[in-house]
Design a protein around this motif. Sequence first.
Motif, PDB file in Angstrom:
ATOM      1  N   GLY A 127      54.727  41.260  44.366  1.00 30.05           N
ATOM      2  CA  GLY A 127      53.704  40.468  43.689  1.00 30.05           C
ATOM      3  C   GLY A 127      53.452  40.963  42.282  1.00 30.05           C
ATOM      4  N   THR A 128      52.224  40.785  41.820  1.00 31.73           N
ATOM      5  CA  THR A 128      51.841  41.251  40.491  1.00 31.73           C
ATOM      6  C   THR A 128      50.559  42.070  40.609  1.00 31.73           C
ATOM      7  OG1 THR A 128      50.574  39.237  40.035  1.00 31.73           O
ATOM      8  CG2 THR A 128      52.871  39.261  39.340  1.00 31.73           C
ATOM      9  N   GLU A 129      50.109  42.611  39.458  1.00 35.02           N
ATOM     10  CA  GLU A 129      48.901  43.435  39.421  1.00 35.02           C
ATOM     11  C   GLU A 129      47.810  42.733  38.623  1.00 35.02           C
ATOM     12  OE1 GLU A 129      49.894  47.379  38.066  1.00 35.02           O
ATOM     13  OE2 GLU A 129      51.662  47.479  39.368  1.00 35.02           O
ATOM     14  N   LEU A 130      46.573  43.171  38.844  1.00 32.82           N
ATOM     15  CA  LEU A 130      45.441  42.610  38.110  1.00 32.82           C
ATOM     16  C   LEU A 130      45.282  43.248  36.732  1.00 32.82           C
ATOM     17  CD1 LEU A 130      42.693  42.368  40.900  1.00 32.82           C
ATOM     18  CD2 LEU A 130      44.321  40.622  40.159  1.00 32.82           C
ATOM     19  N   MET A 131      45.690  44.488  36.579  1.00 29.57           N
ATOM     20  CA  MET A 131      45.496  45.191  35.302  1.00 29.57           C
ATOM     21  C   MET A 131      46.129  44.425  34.143  1.00 29.57           C
ATOM     22  SD  MET A 131      46.537  49.070  34.172  1.00 29.57           S
ATOM     23  CE  MET A 131      45.020  49.902  34.617  1.00 29.57           C
ATOM     24  N   GLY A 132      45.331  44.246  33.093  1.00 27.39           N
ATOM     25  CA  GLY A 132      45.824  43.584  31.889  1.00 27.39           C
ATOM     26  C   GLY A 132      45.756  42.079  31.928  1.00 27.39           C
ATOM     27  N   LYS A 133      45.449  41.500  33.085  1.00 23.34           N
ATOM     28  CA  LYS A 133      45.371  40.035  33.199  1.00 23.34           C
ATOM     29  C   LYS A 133      44.019  39.532  32.684  1.00 23.34           C
ATOM     30  CE  LYS A 133      49.354  39.826  35.409  1.00 23.34           C
ATOM     31  NZ  LYS A 133      49.608  41.243  35.704  1.00 23.34           N
ATOM     32  N   LYS A 134      44.012  38.288  32.219  1.00 27.01           N
ATOM     33  CA  LYS A 134      42.784  37.685  31.697  1.00 27.01           C
ATOM     34  C   LYS A 134      42.042  36.971  32.820  1.00 27.01           C
ATOM     35  CE  LYS A 134      44.408  37.090  26.948  1.00 27.01           C
ATOM     36  NZ  LYS A 134      44.682  36.131  25.854  1.00 27.01           N
ATOM     37  N   LEU A 135      40.803  37.400  33.055  1.00 25.22           N
ATOM     38  CA  LEU A 135      39.943  36.787  34.068  1.00 25.22           C
ATOM     39  C   LEU A 135      38.823  36.015  33.393  1.00 25.22           C
ATOM     40  CD1 LEU A 135      38.771  36.388  36.938  1.00 25.22           C
ATOM     41  CD2 LEU A 135      37.581  38.575  36.633  1.00 25.22           C
ATOM     42  N   GLY A 136      38.683  34.760  33.747  1.00 22.16           N
ATOM     43  CA  GLY A 136      37.587  33.939  33.260  1.00 22.16           C
ATOM     44  C   GLY A 136      36.524  33.784  34.329  1.00 22.16           C
ATOM     45  N   ILE A 137      35.297  34.097  33.986  1.00 19.22           N
ATOM     46  CA  ILE A 137      34.179  33.955  34.914  1.00 19.22           C
ATOM     47  C   ILE A 137      33.395  32.715  34.524  1.00 19.22           C
ATOM     48  CG2 ILE A 137      32.065  35.023  35.789  1.00 19.22           C
ATOM     49  CD1 ILE A 137      33.343  37.744  35.121  1.00 19.22           C
ATOM     50  N   HIS A 138      33.382  31.724  35.425  1.00 19.78           N
ATOM     51  CA  HIS A 138      32.699  30.461  35.139  1.00 19.78           C
ATOM     52  C   HIS A 138      31.309  30.518  35.751  1.00 19.78           C
ATOM     53  CE1 HIS A 138      33.119  25.793  34.828  1.00 19.78           C
ATOM     54  NE2 HIS A 138      31.979  26.236  34.335  1.00 19.78           N
ATOM     55  N   ALA A 139      30.333  30.811  34.911  1.00 18.37           N
ATOM     56  CA  ALA A 139      28.903  31.013  35.205  1.00 18.37           C
ATOM     57  C   ALA A 139      28.630  32.504  35.311  1.00 18.37           C
ATOM     58  CB  ALA A 139      28.429  30.283  36.440  1.00 18.37           C
ATOM     59  N   TYR A 140      27.757  32.974  34.425  1.00 19.00           N
ATOM     60  CA  TYR A 140      27.523  34.411  34.282  1.00 19.00           C
ATOM     61  C   TYR A 140      26.127  34.785  34.775  1.00 19.00           C
ATOM     62  CZ  TYR A 140      28.499  39.009  32.297  1.00 19.00           C
ATOM     63  OH  TYR A 140      28.769  40.355  32.133  1.00 19.00           O
ATOM     64  N   GLY A 141      25.885  34.474  36.054  1.00 14.97           N
ATOM     65  CA  GLY A 141      24.637  34.876  36.685  1.00 14.97           C
ATOM     66  C   GLY A 141      24.801  36.215  37.367  1.00 14.97           C
ATOM     67  N   ASN A 142      24.015  36.448  38.410  1.00 14.91           N
ATOM     68  CA  ASN A 142      24.052  37.740  39.101  1.00 14.91           C
ATOM     69  C   ASN A 142      25.437  38.046  39.665  1.00 14.91           C
ATOM     70  OD1 ASN A 142      21.276  38.639  38.850  1.00 14.91           O
ATOM     71  ND2 ASN A 142      20.732  36.964  40.201  1.00 14.91           N
ATOM     72  N   VAL A 143      26.069  37.046  40.288  1.00 16.59           N
ATOM     73  CA  VAL A 143      27.389  37.273  40.865  1.00 16.59           C
ATOM     74  C   VAL A 143      28.418  37.466  39.754  1.00 16.59           C
ATOM     75  CG1 VAL A 143      29.223  36.369  42.333  1.00 16.59           C
ATOM     76  CG2 VAL A 143      26.845  35.994  42.968  1.00 16.59           C
ATOM     77  N   GLY A 144      28.385  36.588  38.761  1.00 18.79           N
ATOM     78  CA  GLY A 144      29.342  36.684  37.662  1.00 18.79           C
ATOM     79  C   GLY A 144      29.314  38.044  36.978  1.00 18.79           C
ATOM     80  N   ARG A 145      28.131  38.601  36.812  1.00 20.34           N
ATOM     81  CA  ARG A 145      28.006  39.914  36.164  1.00 20.34           C
ATOM     82  C   ARG A 145      28.618  41.019  37.017  1.00 20.34           C
ATOM     83  NH1 ARG A 145      22.116  39.064  33.165  1.00 20.34           N
ATOM     84  NH2 ARG A 145      22.529  36.857  32.818  1.00 20.34           N
ATOM     85  N   ASN A 146      28.447  40.897  38.323  1.00 20.88           N
ATOM     86  CA  ASN A 146      29.061  41.882  39.214  1.00 20.88           C
ATOM     87  C   ASN A 146      30.572  41.729  39.252  1.00 20.88           C
ATOM     88  OD1 ASN A 146      27.193  43.767  40.952  1.00 20.88           O
ATOM     89  ND2 ASN A 146      26.043  41.871  40.646  1.00 20.88           N
ATOM     90  N   VAL A 147      31.061  40.490  39.185  1.00 24.71           N
ATOM     91  CA  VAL A 147      32.503  40.270  39.111  1.00 24.71           C
ATOM     92  C   VAL A 147      33.060  40.930  37.852  1.00 24.71           C
ATOM     93  CG1 VAL A 147      34.317  38.532  38.793  1.00 24.71           C
ATOM     94  CG2 VAL A 147      32.524  38.167  40.490  1.00 24.71           C
ATOM     95  N   ALA A 148      32.364  40.769  36.731  1.00 22.62           N
ATOM     96  CA  ALA A 148      32.809  41.388  35.481  1.00 22.62           C
ATOM     97  C   ALA A 148      32.874  42.907  35.618  1.00 22.62           C
ATOM     98  CB  ALA A 148      31.874  41.002  34.342  1.00 22.62           C
ATOM     99  N   ARG A 149      31.843  43.482  36.222  1.00 18.83           N
ATOM    100  CA  ARG A 149      31.791  44.941  36.397  1.00 18.83           C
ATOM    101  C   ARG A 149      32.976  45.448  37.235  1.00 18.83           C
ATOM    102  NH1 ARG A 149      30.209  47.422  40.736  1.00 18.83           N
ATOM    103  NH2 ARG A 149      29.071  45.610  41.542  1.00 18.83           N
ATOM    104  N   VAL A 150      33.232  44.780  38.344  1.00 20.77           N
ATOM    105  CA  VAL A 150      34.322  45.217  39.222  1.00 20.77           C
ATOM    106  C   VAL A 150      35.677  44.971  38.562  1.00 20.77           C
ATOM    107  CG1 VAL A 150      35.387  44.952  41.494  1.00 20.77           C
ATOM    108  CG2 VAL A 150      32.905  44.803  41.275  1.00 20.77           C
ATOM    109  N   ALA A 151      35.822  43.808  37.917  1.00 20.44           N
ATOM    110  CA  ALA A 151      37.102  43.451  37.292  1.00 20.44           C
ATOM    111  C   ALA A 151      37.475  44.427  36.190  1.00 20.44           C
ATOM    112  CB  ALA A 151      37.036  42.034  36.745  1.00 20.44           C
ATOM    113  N   LYS A 152      36.483  44.914  35.443  1.00 18.90           N
ATOM    114  CA  LYS A 152      36.779  45.892  34.392  1.00 18.90           C
ATOM    115  C   LYS A 152      37.307  47.185  34.990  1.00 18.90           C
ATOM    116  CE  LYS A 152      32.845  45.233  32.136  1.00 18.90           C
ATOM    117  NZ  LYS A 152      31.792  45.444  31.103  1.00 18.90           N
TER     118      LYS A 152
END
Length: 306
Positions: A127-152
């Motif tokens: 397969g492939t890896e997540l590192m270096g890939k571009k992730l778009g978060i559609h709606a930046y509420g409580n969940v979106g902010r946590n997704v950003a934190r984990v994705a980083k």
Amino acid sequence: MKVLIATDKPFAKVAVDGIRKEVEAAGYELALLEKYTEKAQLLDAVKDANAIIIRSDIIDAEVLDAAKELKIVVRAGAGYDNVDLDAATAHNVCVMNTPGQNSNAVAELALGMMVYAVRNFYNGTSGTELMGKKLGIHAYGNVGRNVARVAKGFGMEVYAYDAFCPKEVIEKDGVTALDSAEELYKACQFISLHIPATAETKNSINYALLKNMPKGALLVNTARKEVIDEAGLALLMEERADFKYVTDIMPAAHAEFAEKFAGRYFSTPKKMGAQTAEANINAGIAAAKQIVGFLKDGCEKYKVNK
């Protein structure tokens, strides 16, 4: 005062114990309706309830008609489209949710599903890896902010679009804010959906929006089934063998997706975002505290109906 927990998917015992502690400390009675199989059971249970805590249970006009003593309904979780808000307002019933309590659980699920998808659903192939890939978060509420934190933490490049969140709020988290959903979907190979189901958002994730995603695109939906235009998504996946879709809300056309797009599609049997012990406890106890605050002091901080 009587507080009813009405859950066809029960809280964990430790959550119920925590709710009971909050309710009884306030001098109120706690009643339980768990794993009910017929609406008639719910209609009977609500007759003398002053407050109700629910999860994904449906509170419609019929339930509200039966609940003559009802003052407040709290949905233990962020989404509340299972409650008829207009009917609640007509019955003078306050409706609240418990925002933020399930956020980390949903975020971890979203990233886990991304790993599952990019590793070809653990079928033994490369397969492939997540590192270096571009992730778009559609709606930046409580969940979106946590997704950003984990994705980083995975080393992803994180972008976000939210029509109601100021760009400076997004960018102070080290996330690149974009000006439109169209720009987000064009820029990002991965999209994580966190928009609510409203009149404006239903079927808004459609062919025209998705077709511009880069090669090797992955759409992750831990939001709501209704926001997806299933016909448009199916058409796109027929045209693009590189497009994958994973979700924890089973589509209406699940059988068709599973047959046509084997190896590129996955849905959990039931909604899984909040299905962790921690989220279960957090949301249940938050609901109890909000009910006590409302009944004792009239606090309406998390009220979602007018």
